[in-house]
Design a protein around this motif. Sequence first.
Motif, mmCIF file in Angstrom:
data_model
loop_
_atom_site.group_PDB
_atom_site.id
_atom_site.type_symbol
_atom_site.label_atom_id
_atom_site.label_comp_id
_atom_site.label_asym_id
_atom_site.label_seq_id
_atom_site.Cartn_x
_atom_site.Cartn_y
_atom_site.Cartn_z
ATOM 1 N N VAL A 29 0.839 -1.207 0.000
ATOM 2 C CA VAL A 29 0.000 0.000 0.000
ATOM 3 C C VAL A 29 0.870 1.253 0.000
ATOM 4 O O VAL A 29 0.611 2.211 -0.742
ATOM 5 C CB VAL A 29 -0.947 -0.011 1.214
ATOM 6 N N VAL A 30 1.908 1.254 0.851
ATOM 7 C CA VAL A 30 2.792 2.421 0.928
ATOM 8 C C VAL A 30 3.481 2.671 -0.410
ATOM 9 O O VAL A 30 3.592 3.823 -0.872
ATOM 10 C CB VAL A 30 3.832 2.226 2.055
ATOM 11 N N GLN B 84 2.385 1.825 -3.380
ATOM 12 C CA GLN B 84 1.413 2.325 -4.335
ATOM 13 C C GLN B 84 1.135 3.805 -4.113
ATOM 14 O O GLN B 84 1.041 4.591 -5.074
ATOM 15 C CB GLN B 84 0.123 1.513 -4.239
ATOM 16 N N LEU B 85 0.976 4.223 -2.840
ATOM 17 C CA LEU B 85 0.758 5.636 -2.533
ATOM 18 C C LEU B 85 1.955 6.474 -2.961
ATOM 19 O O LEU B 85 1.803 7.573 -3.500
ATOM 20 C CB LEU B 85 0.491 5.811 -1.036
ATOM 21 N N TRP B 86 3.146 5.941 -2.710
ATOM 22 C CA TRP B 86 4.363 6.664 -3.086
ATOM 23 C C TRP B 86 4.434 6.844 -4.605
ATOM 24 O O TRP B 86 4.772 7.923 -5.098
ATOM 25 C CB TRP B 86 5.580 5.914 -2.577
ATOM 26 N N PHE C 85 1.888 6.946 -6.616
ATOM 27 C CA PHE C 85 0.846 7.904 -6.979
ATOM 28 C C PHE C 85 1.332 9.335 -6.755
ATOM 29 O O PHE C 85 1.129 10.216 -7.600
ATOM 30 C CB PHE C 85 -0.403 7.624 -6.139
ATOM 31 N N VAL C 86 1.994 9.574 -5.614
ATOM 32 C CA VAL C 86 2.526 10.899 -5.320
ATOM 33 C C VAL C 86 3.594 11.291 -6.334
ATOM 34 O O VAL C 86 3.644 12.431 -6.811
ATOM 35 C CB VAL C 86 3.089 10.936 -3.880
#
Length: 226
Positions: A172-173, A175-177, A179-180
């Motif tokens: 999850v981390v 994927q968020l990274w 995305f950012v």
Amino acid sequence: MRGTSWELLSSLLVFILSVSRCHGGCAEVDSMTEAVAGESFLLGCVSCKRRAEVPAHATVDWHFRSTGEEEYVNIFHYDHPKPEILHADFNDRLEWQGTMGTQDVQTGAVFIHNVTFNDTGTYLCTFQRTLYLPRKNEIIIVEKEVELIVVAKANRELLSVVSEIMMYVLIVVLQLWMFVVLIYCYRKIWAEHEARDARKALRAHKKALLNEPFNITDKCDGVLME
């Protein structure tokens, strides 16, 4: 699937316990303590020789004490190159998985095949090592106990659960990274695109000014000459 996973895990543990066979060194790893009925289980036992340059000869004995009993019974003996099963309850079920090819044994692991609930109890691994010293041989005895519990179904250990949770958290981390990073790169590219368009417009404006003819107005227009 469960049997395959257990075999892979057991093979990995055998590899770890057998590290003494390589020239890299010897690592004393504790044995696992939970077996599944009907499957195979690796009883791990390692005793590293502290002085590698000294020749030695070691024998390994496994003793078993079932739950509620007070006395151990000798169930297995290994003296290179011959393994011996010494108790009828373990006939054709014990397999040597320790150091092979040398009498200087440092890994004394054995497989128990077709584990039953009667195998629950305490296992005692005994190394008797003779060091061949120049003046006098020295005998060293090392004992290690393994408390074995036999269950009907494998329980997931806390470490396994935590590892799985951490794996999902990491996914999850990441994927968020990503995305950012995508947003940041998009905004940077868009800003550069707008700046490039602005520079193009400015250059076009300057060029238009340079090409435009000068309009000179006669200030004397309309002035009557006397």
